[in-house]
Design a protein around this motif. Structure first.
Motif, PDB file in Angstrom:
ATOM      1  N   LEU A 114       0.826  -1.204   0.000  1.00  0.00           N
ATOM      2  CA  LEU A 114       0.000   0.000   0.000  1.00  0.00           C
ATOM      3  C   LEU A 114       0.865   1.261   0.000  1.00  0.00           C
ATOM      4  O   LEU A 114       0.527   2.254  -0.667  1.00  0.00           O
ATOM      5  CB  LEU A 114      -0.920  -0.013   1.229  1.00  0.00           C
ATOM      6  CG  LEU A 114      -2.063   0.989   1.253  1.00  0.00           C
ATOM      7  CD1 LEU A 114      -3.005   0.756   0.088  1.00  0.00           C
ATOM      8  CD2 LEU A 114      -2.830   0.868   2.575  1.00  0.00           C
ATOM      9  N   ARG A 115       1.968   1.228   0.723  1.00  0.00           N
ATOM     10  CA  ARG A 115       2.837   2.405   0.779  1.00  0.00           C
ATOM     11  C   ARG A 115       3.402   2.744  -0.586  1.00  0.00           C
ATOM     12  O   ARG A 115       3.448   3.908  -0.988  1.00  0.00           O
ATOM     13  CB  ARG A 115       3.964   2.152   1.788  1.00  0.00           C
ATOM     14  CG  ARG A 115       4.973   3.294   1.898  1.00  0.00           C
ATOM     15  CD  ARG A 115       5.932   3.033   3.041  1.00  0.00           C
ATOM     16  NE  ARG A 115       6.694   1.811   2.848  1.00  0.00           N
ATOM     17  CZ  ARG A 115       7.858   1.765   2.177  1.00  0.00           C
ATOM     18  NH1 ARG A 115       8.352   2.845   1.626  1.00  0.00           N
ATOM     19  NH2 ARG A 115       8.499   0.617   2.067  1.00  0.00           N
ATOM     20  N   HIS A 116       3.795   1.709  -1.327  1.00  0.00           N
ATOM     21  CA  HIS A 116       4.320   1.955  -2.667  1.00  0.00           C
ATOM     22  C   HIS A 116       3.210   2.388  -3.622  1.00  0.00           C
ATOM     23  O   HIS A 116       3.412   3.268  -4.462  1.00  0.00           O
ATOM     24  CB  HIS A 116       5.002   0.698  -3.197  1.00  0.00           C
ATOM     25  CG  HIS A 116       6.181   0.264  -2.393  1.00  0.00           C
ATOM     26  ND1 HIS A 116       7.392   0.928  -2.422  1.00  0.00           N
ATOM     27  CD2 HIS A 116       6.343  -0.754  -1.507  1.00  0.00           C
ATOM     28  CE1 HIS A 116       8.241   0.337  -1.607  1.00  0.00           C
ATOM     29  NE2 HIS A 116       7.636  -0.690  -1.042  1.00  0.00           N
ATOM     30  N   ALA A 117       2.050   1.774  -3.484  1.00  0.00           N
ATOM     31  CA  ALA A 117       0.945   2.101  -4.384  1.00  0.00           C
ATOM     32  C   ALA A 117       0.489   3.544  -4.217  1.00  0.00           C
ATOM     33  O   ALA A 117       0.053   4.188  -5.179  1.00  0.00           O
ATOM     34  CB  ALA A 117      -0.233   1.154  -4.123  1.00  0.00           C
ATOM     35  N   ALA A 118       0.605   4.090  -3.001  1.00  0.00           N
ATOM     36  CA  ALA A 118       0.168   5.466  -2.751  1.00  0.00           C
ATOM     37  C   ALA A 118       1.137   6.497  -3.302  1.00  0.00           C
ATOM     38  O   ALA A 118       0.751   7.645  -3.535  1.00  0.00           O
ATOM     39  CB  ALA A 118      -0.022   5.683  -1.251  1.00  0.00           C
ATOM     40  N   THR A 119       2.380   6.082  -3.539  1.00  0.00           N
ATOM     41  CA  THR A 119       3.396   7.040  -3.985  1.00  0.00           C
ATOM     42  C   THR A 119       3.925   6.764  -5.386  1.00  0.00           C
ATOM     43  O   THR A 119       4.596   7.616  -5.961  1.00  0.00           O
ATOM     44  CB  THR A 119       4.582   7.030  -3.009  1.00  0.00           C
ATOM     45  OG1 THR A 119       5.124   5.705  -2.914  1.00  0.00           O
ATOM     46  CG2 THR A 119       4.125   7.483  -1.624  1.00  0.00           C
ATOM     47  N   GLN A 155       3.049   5.422  -9.376  1.00  0.00           N
ATOM     48  CA  GLN A 155       1.978   5.174 -10.333  1.00  0.00           C
ATOM     49  C   GLN A 155       2.064   3.792 -10.952  1.00  0.00           C
ATOM     50  O   GLN A 155       1.070   3.248 -11.417  1.00  0.00           O
ATOM     51  CB  GLN A 155       2.030   6.239 -11.450  1.00  0.00           C
ATOM     52  CG  GLN A 155       1.696   7.634 -10.970  1.00  0.00           C
ATOM     53  CD  GLN A 155       0.267   7.754 -10.490  1.00  0.00           C
ATOM     54  OE1 GLN A 155      -0.640   7.135 -11.040  1.00  0.00           O
ATOM     55  NE2 GLN A 155       0.049   8.551  -9.456  1.00  0.00           N
ATOM     56  N   PHE A 213      -4.396   5.268  -7.301  1.00  0.00           N
ATOM     57  CA  PHE A 213      -4.693   5.141  -5.876  1.00  0.00           C
ATOM     58  C   PHE A 213      -5.882   6.038  -5.531  1.00  0.00           C
ATOM     59  O   PHE A 213      -5.995   7.138  -6.055  1.00  0.00           O
ATOM     60  CB  PHE A 213      -3.455   5.545  -5.069  1.00  0.00           C
ATOM     61  CG  PHE A 213      -3.581   5.296  -3.600  1.00  0.00           C
ATOM     62  CD1 PHE A 213      -3.297   4.053  -3.067  1.00  0.00           C
ATOM     63  CD2 PHE A 213      -3.977   6.312  -2.732  1.00  0.00           C
ATOM     64  CE1 PHE A 213      -3.407   3.827  -1.699  1.00  0.00           C
ATOM     65  CE2 PHE A 213      -4.093   6.085  -1.379  1.00  0.00           C
ATOM     66  CZ  PHE A 213      -3.810   4.844  -0.859  1.00  0.00           C
ATOM     67  N   PRO A 214      -6.829   5.642  -4.687  1.00  0.00           N
ATOM     68  CA  PRO A 214      -6.870   4.424  -3.860  1.00  0.00           C
ATOM     69  C   PRO A 214      -7.621   3.263  -4.496  1.00  0.00           C
ATOM     70  O   PRO A 214      -7.840   2.238  -3.858  1.00  0.00           O
ATOM     71  CB  PRO A 214      -7.608   4.924  -2.626  1.00  0.00           C
ATOM     72  CG  PRO A 214      -8.620   5.877  -3.186  1.00  0.00           C
ATOM     73  CD  PRO A 214      -7.915   6.577  -4.327  1.00  0.00           C
ATOM     74  N   ALA A 249      -5.838   0.008  -4.683  1.00  0.00           N
ATOM     75  CA  ALA A 249      -5.757  -0.663  -3.377  1.00  0.00           C
ATOM     76  C   ALA A 249      -7.038  -1.431  -3.080  1.00  0.00           C
ATOM     77  O   ALA A 249      -7.005  -2.555  -2.548  1.00  0.00           O
ATOM     78  CB  ALA A 249      -5.492   0.376  -2.293  1.00  0.00           C
TER      79      ALA A 249
END
Length: 582
Positions: free
Chosen positions: A72-77, A79, A102-103, A106
């Motif tokens: 999730l941390r990578h997906a939020a920052t 593309q 995102f989101p 996720a």
């Protein structure tokens, strides 16, 4: 001394039970609560007795949750964060590019991981039977599908984009679509756009005449369009679960019209739509008054000619039964037998088997005993559940949230023109074929004597389709295992309907074809698919060439329509009267 009088008849307790179960079936739409609860309880009890399996599932859930949180941390920052899990083949719910942002990505990943976990929860449970495991897995999939983020307007980015861009007018159109559908459901009207595909006007327009009619079917003979025709005619037996004109849709994709243009004399069975008066029509009636009556009529019109018999779906099953009976009785009128998406062995009949066990069939029998037939709603509902993502949820979102309507096609209009099933026939079909698989087990009797598919001597041409949810191609292929003649098998792209309605020129079509000759060793379907040559285009020309290659007589002048001197005068113009029965 006088004999004691017989006691007065008591109440029919069995009828009381059937009446109550029939009333219950109306509420549950024909789904047996006992069959459902039995599967759930069997799974729950065996899972409760498997602490190792429960520990495995708990560990798996914890591991996947941690993976998702770290991802999730990578997906939020980022593309381009690589997904943890990808949808299965054919799952198109998250193909819109908006799902990569995102989101929403996720939510999609969390849902796919949840689906995979619940699937794992039904696998490898010690002591749990395959039938109950598959049924629970199916029901769990339906339940999880309901909560998919693609089905919820506030979690689906495509819906949000459309709603913002259109200032909410899509929701107004969706509400109007819903009201229109409710009105059509109550009034029994066809879906919007179906009125543009009327049998005898826009579809089912190949010229011909009804040349025979009984209380079960009409036989149509089509007019020739070539100066000469192949001597041996083609008789097509469609399924009676739907109307015949899927094989005679619009002129550009009509199999019948195309065959006639290739110089074949074509006959087609058009089944009557049964009602409560036909409750006692048996499966063997469809063989005797359907297939055999049609063969007798064709033989009277074209005496001393062998016949190429072709069966589609359930029509292919009853044709196989008829052909095996003919072989047993020394009737050699068949020049060949073609089976289009038709099963003869039901051991691998796909997800439809999820609806077939003793409890479910008894429940359906009680419902049909009350009505005299199986309603179209039960059949269409079962078929839609097999592809709920495509046929239920995506359609609800498109029609009622996005406010869009899929353009009606001739195939879609045909699919809405449904028929009923006689009570006795459908019970015999489900028990004898689906549940007990008598035909390939050597226990299917016709007129008191067992028949065998291995007795069929004419060559066989069988067609399976890659995406068939009704007659999976591995199941269709098994005719090669139970026959003792030349079998040419075709595996074509498409599904149960679209793979058969695959006219030359249809973009993206391809097929594989290979023949196993009499005396050659059996090849399993997976090995067959590995080595069978692939060809682009429609399989229709390959079939026509195969039929022409069997015809030992050659080309002759076209025959007359009907045979008045033999009691078969031309009657109504095609498509006849039975096709219009509601």
């Amino acid at each position: 001394m006088t004999a004691p009088s017989a006691p007065p008849p008591g109440p029919d307790f069995h009828t009381i039970d059937r009446t109550l179960r029939a009333a219950e079936a109306r509420i549950t739409q024909g789904i047996s609560p006992t069959a459902v609860s039995g599967a759930w309880s069997d799974w729950a009890v065996h899972l409760a007795r498997a602490p190792g399996k429960r520990l495995e599932l708990a560990t798996h859930a914890w591991t996947q949750a941690l993976r998702w949180l770290f991802w999730l941390r990578h997906a939020a920052t980022q593309q381009d964060a690589a997904p943890l899990i990808r949808p299965t083949n054919g799952d198109t719910r998250f193909t819109d590019p908006a799902w990569q942002a995102f989101p929403f990505n996720a939510m999609a990943q969390a849902h796919l991981l949840t689906e995979a976990w619940w699937t794992e929860a039904t696998r490898g449970v010690p002591g749990l039977g395959h039938a109950h495991a598959d049924r629970v897995a199916f029901m769990l999939r339906q339940m999880v599908d309901v909560l998919a983020p693609s089905n919820l307007p506030w979690t689906n980015p495509a819906i949000a984009e459309h709603t913002i861009a259109e200032a909410g007018t899509n929701l107004l159109r969706g509400a109007a679509n819903w009201l229109d559908d409710m009105e059509r459901t109550v009034s029994g009207a066809p879906p919007p756009g179906a009125e543009a595909f009327r049998p005898g006007h826009e579809v089912a327009v190949t010229p011909g005449r009804v040349v025979f009619r009984n209380n079960l079917m009409e036989l149509i003979q089509y007019e020739p369009t070539t100066e000469k025709v192949h001597a041996e005619p083609v008789l097509i037996v469609p399924a009676w679960i739907m109307k015949y004109y899927i094989l005679d849709l619009s002129p550009e994709n009509s199999l019948v019209r195309w065959l006639v243009a290739q110089g074949f004399t074509v006959f087609m069975v058009s089944w009557k739509n049964p009602d409560a008066k036909d409750r006692d029509t048996a499966l063997d009636d469809y063989r005797r008054d359907g297939v055999m009556a049609a063969l007798n009529a064709v033989s009277a019109i074209l005496p001393d000619r062998r016949i190429h018999a072709c069966g589609y779906c359930l029509g292919g099953t009853i044709l196989s039964i008829a052909a095996a009976t003919m072989a047993r009785d020394g009737d050699d009128r068949l020049a060949s037998m073609s089976l289009l998406a038709a099963q003869t062995d039901f051991a691998e009949a796909g997800e439809l088997m999820l609806f077939v066990d003793e409890s479910q069939i008894a429940f359906l029998e009680d419902m049909m005993w009350d009505r005299g037939y199986l309603d179209t709603n039960q059949m269409s509902g079962a078929f839609q559940l097999l592809r709920s993502n495509d046929l239920v949820w995506s359609r609800l979102i498109r029609d009622y949230v996005l406010g869009e309507r899929a353009a009606m096609t001739d195939l879609m209009a045909w699919n809405s023109d449904q028929t009923r099933m006689p009570a006795r026939m459908h019970g015999e079909y489900l028990r004898g074929l689906f549940l007990e698989n008598r035909l390939t087990a050597g226990r299917f009797a016709v007129e008191g004597r067992v028949i065998a598919l291995s007795d069929i001597n004419p060559p066989i041409f069988a067609v399976g389709t890659l995406k068939d949810h009704i007659a999976p191609w591995h199941s269709v292929y098994k005719i090669a295992l139970f026959s003792d003649t030349d079998v040419t098998f075709v595996l074509t792209s498409g599904g149960h309907n679209a793979g058969i309605v695959s006219e030359p020129g249809h973009a993206g079509r391809h097929f594989q074809i290979m023949t196993r000759h009499h005396g050659e060793r059996y090849l399993d379907p997976t090995s067959w698919a590995t080595i069978a040559p692939r060809q682009d285009g429609s399989w229709w020309p390959a079939w026509a060439a195969w039929l022409a290659g069997i015809d030992s007589v050659g080309m002759v002048p076209p025959p007359p329509i009907g045979a008045p001197d033999r009691g078969l005068p031309p009657l109504d113009a095609a498509p006849g009267s039975y096709i219009h029965m509601k």
